[in-house]
Design a protein around this motif. Structure first.
Motif, short mmCIF file in Angstrom:
data_model
loop_
_atom_site.label_atom_id
_atom_site.label_comp_id
_atom_site.label_asym_id
_atom_site.label_seq_id
_atom_site.Cartn_x
_atom_site.Cartn_y
_atom_site.Cartn_z
N LYS A 37 -12.06 -38.52 62.97
CA LYS A 37 -11.71 -37.26 62.92
C LYS A 37 -11.66 -36.28 64.47
CE LYS A 37 -14.61 -35.89 59.97
NZ LYS A 37 -15.70 -37.25 60.17
N THR A 38 -12.68 -36.49 65.02
CA THR A 38 -12.85 -35.63 66.35
C THR A 38 -11.99 -36.32 67.48
OG1 THR A 38 -14.99 -34.93 65.69
CG2 THR A 38 -14.36 -35.02 67.99
N THR A 39 -11.71 -37.41 67.30
CA THR A 39 -10.65 -38.15 68.40
C THR A 39 -9.38 -37.55 67.95
OG1 THR A 39 -12.20 -40.30 68.34
CG2 THR A 39 -9.83 -40.44 69.16
N VAL A 40 -9.00 -37.39 66.63
CA VAL A 40 -7.72 -36.97 66.55
C VAL A 40 -7.43 -35.39 66.84
CG1 VAL A 40 -6.01 -36.38 64.81
CG2 VAL A 40 -7.05 -38.35 64.51
N ILE A 41 -8.52 -34.74 66.50
CA ILE A 41 -8.58 -33.41 66.96
C ILE A 41 -8.71 -32.83 68.45
CG2 ILE A 41 -10.90 -32.49 66.79
CD1 ILE A 41 -10.13 -29.97 65.17
N ASN A 42 -9.09 -33.85 69.16
CA ASN A 42 -9.36 -33.70 70.51
C ASN A 42 -8.15 -33.86 71.10
OD1 ASN A 42 -11.79 -32.66 70.78
ND2 ASN A 42 -12.86 -34.58 71.23
N ALA A 43 -7.27 -35.17 70.61
CA ALA A 43 -5.84 -35.52 71.12
C ALA A 43 -4.98 -34.39 70.98
CB ALA A 43 -5.54 -36.77 70.37
N VAL A 44 -5.10 -33.71 69.81
CA VAL A 44 -4.34 -32.55 69.56
C VAL A 44 -4.31 -31.23 70.64
CG1 VAL A 44 -3.52 -30.66 67.90
CG2 VAL A 44 -3.90 -33.10 67.27
N ALA A 45 -5.82 -31.25 70.98
CA ALA A 45 -6.14 -30.11 71.90
C ALA A 45 -5.77 -30.55 73.31
CB ALA A 45 -7.63 -29.78 71.75
N GLY A 46 -5.65 -31.88 73.64
CA GLY A 46 -5.51 -32.08 74.97
C GLY A 46 -6.59 -32.49 75.62
N LEU A 47 -7.78 -32.63 75.08
CA LEU A 47 -9.43 -33.16 75.48
C LEU A 47 -9.20 -34.49 75.60
CD1 LEU A 47 -11.43 -30.55 73.73
CD2 LEU A 47 -10.46 -30.40 75.91
N LEU A 48 -8.58 -35.28 74.99
CA LEU A 48 -8.40 -36.75 75.14
C LEU A 48 -7.00 -37.32 74.97
CD1 LEU A 48 -10.44 -39.21 73.04
CD2 LEU A 48 -7.88 -39.31 72.78
N ARG A 49 -6.56 -38.18 75.87
CA ARG A 49 -5.15 -38.56 75.95
C ARG A 49 -5.19 -39.86 75.29
NH1 ARG A 49 -1.38 -38.24 81.30
NH2 ARG A 49 0.35 -39.32 80.35
N PRO A 50 -4.31 -39.98 74.21
CA PRO A 50 -4.40 -41.34 73.36
C PRO A 50 -3.71 -42.41 74.11
CG PRO A 50 -3.41 -39.47 72.06
CD PRO A 50 -3.79 -38.95 73.51
N ALA A 51 -4.01 -43.43 73.82
CA ALA A 51 -3.25 -44.80 74.41
C ALA A 51 -1.65 -44.67 74.18
CB ALA A 51 -3.96 -46.14 74.14
N ALA A 52 -1.39 -44.20 73.24
CA ALA A 52 -0.02 -44.26 72.78
C ALA A 52 0.38 -43.49 71.62
CB ALA A 52 0.61 -45.69 72.19
N GLY A 53 1.63 -42.97 71.49
CA GLY A 53 1.91 -42.07 70.66
C GLY A 53 2.70 -40.83 70.86
N ARG A 54 2.59 -40.09 69.87
CA ARG A 54 3.54 -38.73 70.01
C ARG A 54 2.91 -37.61 69.22
NH1 ARG A 54 8.92 -36.96 71.69
NH2 ARG A 54 9.78 -35.63 70.17
N ILE A 55 2.81 -36.51 69.97
CA ILE A 55 2.35 -35.14 68.91
C ILE A 55 3.09 -34.01 69.36
CG2 ILE A 55 0.38 -33.51 68.61
CD1 ILE A 55 -1.63 -35.63 69.98
N THR A 56 3.48 -33.45 68.35
CA THR A 56 4.54 -32.27 68.43
C THR A 56 4.05 -31.02 67.45
OG1 THR A 56 6.13 -32.73 66.61
CG2 THR A 56 6.52 -33.61 68.83
N LEU A 57 4.27 -29.94 67.93
CA LEU A 57 3.79 -28.60 67.15
C LEU A 57 5.19 -27.81 67.01
CD1 LEU A 57 1.94 -27.04 65.96
CD2 LEU A 57 1.26 -26.07 68.07
N ASN A 58 5.65 -27.76 65.88
CA ASN A 58 6.72 -26.87 65.68
C ASN A 58 8.12 -27.44 66.51
OD1 ASN A 58 7.92 -24.86 63.99
ND2 ASN A 58 7.83 -23.38 65.59
N GLY A 59 8.16 -28.60 66.72
CA GLY A 59 9.13 -29.37 67.64
C GLY A 59 8.91 -29.29 68.97
N ASP A 60 7.89 -28.82 69.51
CA ASP A 60 7.54 -28.90 70.76
C ASP A 60 6.57 -29.82 71.09
OD1 ASP A 60 8.97 -26.46 71.28
OD2 ASP A 60 7.23 -24.83 71.19
N VAL A 61 6.85 -30.66 72.14
CA VAL A 61 6.19 -31.94 72.46
C VAL A 61 4.99 -31.67 73.06
CG1 VAL A 61 6.11 -34.12 73.59
CG2 VAL A 61 8.24 -33.28 72.38
N LEU A 62 3.77 -31.93 72.55
CA LEU A 62 2.38 -31.65 73.45
C LEU A 62 2.19 -32.98 73.97
CD1 LEU A 62 0.28 -30.04 70.67
CD2 LEU A 62 1.93 -28.92 72.49
N PHE A 63 2.49 -34.21 73.52
CA PHE A 63 1.93 -35.48 74.06
C PHE A 63 3.28 -36.54 73.50
CE2 PHE A 63 0.17 -39.73 73.42
CZ PHE A 63 -0.11 -39.76 74.78
#
Length: 361
Positions: A37-63
């Motif tokens: 759980k905390t790994t996921v939320i930190n990845a969304v926040a930018g506090l952790l950089r995942p090894a692979a994948g994609r995160i978007t918020l309202n169409g804007d790419v965060l990662f």
């Protein structure tokens, strides 16, 4: 506004591969400790950089690992509320709150008076964090995050460090935040009562994977989720509307399958609520019960039966347009010859529903 997460990451023995959508409202990331759980939320926040994948918020790419893009924390415009509040001890409440405004720029959002009214902290402005209760500190921390005018709020178990009295104090303010603002919230918790009170969407994590995701009423009433939620916490959430307050101290609620009587609620007629009914508080009867002290009797139809590892059976029912769960013994299910499609009656004692299991909707 919608958050889309599809990430992979390895953290020690945890091989995380999580994909889900978080629409407007409160999306609860639920699971036991160590599920990611905390790994996921930190990845969304930018506090952790995942090894692979994609995160978007309202169409804007965060990662986006494929594009080698990872927005820095300050450019993501997300508000983060930690478990312990993390207020500045040398600043007053007012100064802590306005500190968040430094990062807002010209982004639209609530004003200081609006946040104080929403969270009930107007009379705390001149005090220091050391003079606040745990619940007051968390409300100030939420206010500081709101005043940074984020596109989304991230909350990592914000009530975990509070006792039951302080949790009961702050839950109504979180409901107001959900109902009176358009800011989506990603809320990490391992508490089923919190999730049932607050969440509009639930994402259940298990061993780094999504075990189930969907609307709170559907996920929490799914008999296949009993193991993840915990046998004692298994139950269902029913939307309801306050219809009347009676002179004998009971409040009457309308649900899709009938009506419920609960100890008096301080809410005017017409208020929309949600009621959590635990599976072990539900008794089943084939015939309409007569001469019982229980006031809450809902007609229902059996959808499915799930055997547990012990002597129990989870019975999933449809009552009106809602789902309900009952936990009975395998012996009782056999004696009643229960099977899918049977018409039965679900009986719930009025006093068995705790006040903490009744929230706004």
């Amino acid at each position: 506004m919608s958050l889309s997460v599809d990430i992979r990451h390895r953290l020690g023995k945890l091989d995380l591969h999580v994909a889900f959508q978080a629409p407007t409202g409160i999306t609860a990331l639920f699971g036991r400790s160590g599920t990611g759980k905390t790994t996921v939320i930190n990845a969304v926040a930018g506090l952790l950089r995942p090894a692979a994948g994609r995160i978007t918020l309202n169409g804007d790419v965060l990662f986006d690992s494929g594009a080698r893009l990872s927005l820095p924390v300050h450019r993501r415009r997300l508000g983060y509320v930690f478990q312990d509040g993390r207020l500045f001890p040398h600043l007053s409440v007012r100064q802590n709150l306005t500190y968040g405004q430094r990062f807002a720029g010209r982004a639209p959002g609530p004003s200081l008076p609006e946040v104080c009214d929403l969270l009930g902290i107007g009379d705390l402005l001149d005090r220091r964090p050391g003079a606040l209760s745990g619940g007051e500190k968390q409300r100030v921390a939420i206010g500081r995050a709101l005043l940074s005018r984020p596109r989304m709020l991230l909350m990592d178990e914000p009530l975990a460090a509070l006792d039951s009295a302080r949790k009961a104090e702050i839950l109504p303010f979180l409901e107001r935040l959900r109902d009176q603002t358009e800011i989506p919230v990603l809320y990490v918790s391992h508490s089923v009562p919190e999730v049932a009170r607050l969440a509009t969407t639930v994402v259940v994590l298990e061993a780094g994977r999504v075990a189930r995701a969907g609307g709170a009423e559907q996920v929490l009433s799914d008999p296949d989720m009993v193991r993840q939620l915990g046998l004692r916490e298994a139950g269902a959430v029913l939307p309801a509307t306050v219809t009347a307050h009676h002179d004998d101290g009971l409040t009457e609620l309308a649900v899709s399958g009938g009506r419920l009587f609960l100890p008096r609620m301080e809410a005017p007629a017409g208020t929309r609520t949600r009621v959590r009914i635990l599976a072990h508080d539900v008794i089943l009867s084939r015939a309409a019960p007569d001469g019982l002290s229980a006031l809450n009797i809902l007609p229902a139809r059996v959808i499915a039966l799930r055997d547990g590892s012990g002597p129990g059976v989870i019975v999933q029912m449809q009552t009106g347009t809602d789902r309900l769960l009952a936990r009975i013994t395998r012996r009782s299910a056999a004696a009643m010859a229960l099977q899918a499609g049977d018409d039965i009656h679900a009986v719930v004692k009025s006093v068995s529903i705790a006040r903490t299991d009744i929230g706004t909707s």
